[in-house]
Design a protein around this motif. Structure first.
Motif, mmCIF file in Angstrom:
data_model
loop_
_atom_site.group_PDB
_atom_site.id
_atom_site.type_symbol
_atom_site.label_atom_id
_atom_site.label_comp_id
_atom_site.label_asym_id
_atom_site.label_seq_id
_atom_site.Cartn_x
_atom_site.Cartn_y
_atom_site.Cartn_z
ATOM 1 N N THR A 47 67.325 23.467 -46.870
ATOM 2 C CA THR A 47 68.015 24.225 -45.908
ATOM 3 C C THR A 47 67.345 25.551 -45.583
ATOM 4 O OG1 THR A 47 69.580 25.214 -47.178
ATOM 5 C CG2 THR A 47 70.185 22.997 -46.228
ATOM 6 N N SER A 48 67.402 26.056 -44.610
ATOM 7 C CA SER A 48 66.689 27.400 -44.177
ATOM 8 C C SER A 48 67.426 28.420 -44.913
ATOM 9 C CB SER A 48 67.067 27.605 -42.501
ATOM 10 O OG SER A 48 66.084 26.644 -41.998
ATOM 11 N N GLU A 49 68.781 28.280 -44.925
ATOM 12 C CA GLU A 49 69.475 29.252 -46.122
ATOM 13 C C GLU A 49 68.937 29.282 -47.281
ATOM 14 O OE1 GLU A 49 71.140 26.991 -43.783
ATOM 15 O OE2 GLU A 49 71.293 28.385 -42.261
ATOM 16 N N ALA A 51 66.195 28.299 -48.350
ATOM 17 C CA ALA A 51 64.923 28.637 -48.687
ATOM 18 C C ALA A 51 64.730 30.173 -48.465
ATOM 19 C CB ALA A 51 64.015 28.261 -47.503
ATOM 20 N N LEU A 52 65.387 30.772 -47.647
ATOM 21 C CA LEU A 52 65.602 32.194 -47.287
ATOM 22 C C LEU A 52 65.930 33.019 -48.751
ATOM 23 C CD1 LEU A 52 64.970 34.620 -45.784
ATOM 24 C CD2 LEU A 52 67.177 34.656 -44.809
ATOM 25 N N ARG A 74 57.718 26.367 -46.689
ATOM 26 C CA ARG A 74 57.594 25.804 -45.319
ATOM 27 C C ARG A 74 56.764 24.520 -45.371
ATOM 28 N NH1 ARG A 74 55.761 27.797 -40.899
ATOM 29 N NH2 ARG A 74 57.329 26.999 -39.405
ATOM 30 N N GLN A 81 60.471 16.754 -44.234
ATOM 31 C CA GLN A 81 60.917 16.550 -42.730
ATOM 32 C C GLN A 81 60.718 15.157 -42.117
ATOM 33 O OE1 GLN A 81 60.546 18.996 -39.465
ATOM 34 N NE2 GLN A 81 63.005 19.321 -39.438
ATOM 35 N N GLU A 88 65.456 21.206 -43.086
ATOM 36 C CA GLU A 88 65.174 22.131 -42.091
ATOM 37 C C GLU A 88 63.952 22.733 -42.685
ATOM 38 O OE1 GLU A 88 68.737 25.178 -42.075
ATOM 39 O OE2 GLU A 88 70.029 23.142 -41.757
ATOM 40 N N VAL A 89 63.133 23.172 -41.666
ATOM 41 C CA VAL A 89 61.845 23.784 -41.964
ATOM 42 C C VAL A 89 62.309 25.469 -41.477
ATOM 43 C CG1 VAL A 89 59.385 24.272 -41.446
ATOM 44 C CG2 VAL A 89 60.462 22.209 -41.664
ATOM 45 N N PRO A 90 62.202 26.397 -42.553
ATOM 46 C CA PRO A 90 62.492 27.792 -42.351
ATOM 47 C C PRO A 90 61.326 28.285 -41.365
ATOM 48 C CG PRO A 90 62.045 27.475 -44.827
ATOM 49 C CD PRO A 90 61.861 26.106 -44.004
ATOM 50 N N PRO A 91 61.912 29.040 -40.219
ATOM 51 C CA PRO A 91 61.160 29.455 -39.365
ATOM 52 C C PRO A 91 59.978 30.515 -39.705
ATOM 53 C CG PRO A 91 63.256 30.252 -38.930
ATOM 54 C CD PRO A 91 63.547 29.321 -40.197
ATOM 55 N N TRP A 94 60.978 35.065 -40.129
ATOM 56 C CA TRP A 94 62.164 35.826 -40.997
ATOM 57 C C TRP A 94 61.657 37.113 -41.664
ATOM 58 C CZ3 TRP A 94 64.643 31.301 -44.246
ATOM 59 C CH2 TRP A 94 65.637 30.602 -43.440
#
Length: 165
Positions: A47-49, A51-52, A74, A81, A88-91, A94
């Motif tokens: 998930t993006s969260e 990953a961040l 990413r 994916q 989710e692919v982190p944008p 960020w």
């Protein structure tokens, strides 16, 4: 991902990328840390969260190191994916943009001083070699700006072709 654990997905990802010729020594180690982080958090997918949180975990890390970690995650997330649309692919946006240090541009006086210092080297062959190297770097524009007073008469640099006449 259809129930496949992240560690198995990572092993497949690394095998595929390595079969294409990528070494991935550092990337593999970092992705193993990332999948372990996700599994300790109880997540079965990226998930993006998560990953961040993993990317920004190292305290006092340089912006370049954080950007590299994000890029690696990413790439793995994009690959996941394809088999699990819920991944989710982190944008990209960020992290704040990295600021490069402005390059130091040598003035004509700086280059002249370097050439003079090169001529004072104890051994004649070394002195000539250093002077030639510095002059070549200056003539090609690799470390100079503006006027080039060290040009010899008859030497003309063709900027369009990078040729000397």
């Amino acid at each position: 991902m259809s129930g496949r654990p992240l560690a198995a997905a990572l092993a497949e990802y690394l095998a595929v990328r390595r079969s294409l010729g990528f070494k991935l020594a550092r990337d593999g180690l970092l992705l193993e840390q990332f999948t372990g982080f996700c599994e300790r958090a109880g997540a079965s997918r990226v998930t993006s969260e998560l990953a961040l949180a993993w990317v920004s975990a190292p305290a006092n890390a340089s912006p370049g190191w954080l950007a590299m970690r994000l890029t690696i995650v990413r790439g793995f997330a994009r690959w996941l994916q394809a088999s699990d649309p819920a991944t989710e692919v982190p944008p990209r946006g960020w992290l704040p943009p990295r600021r490069r240090t402005a390059p130091y541009l040598y003035s004509a006086g700086d280059v002249a001083a370097l050439l003079a210092a090169a001529r004072r080297v104890r051994w004649p062959l070394s002195a000539a070699s250093y002077e030639t190297l510095i002059a070549l770097l200056a003539v090609t524009g690799l470390f100079s700006r503006g006027h080039r007073p060290w040009r010899k008469p008859g030497l003309r640099v063709c900027a369009a072709r990078g040729l000397m006449e």
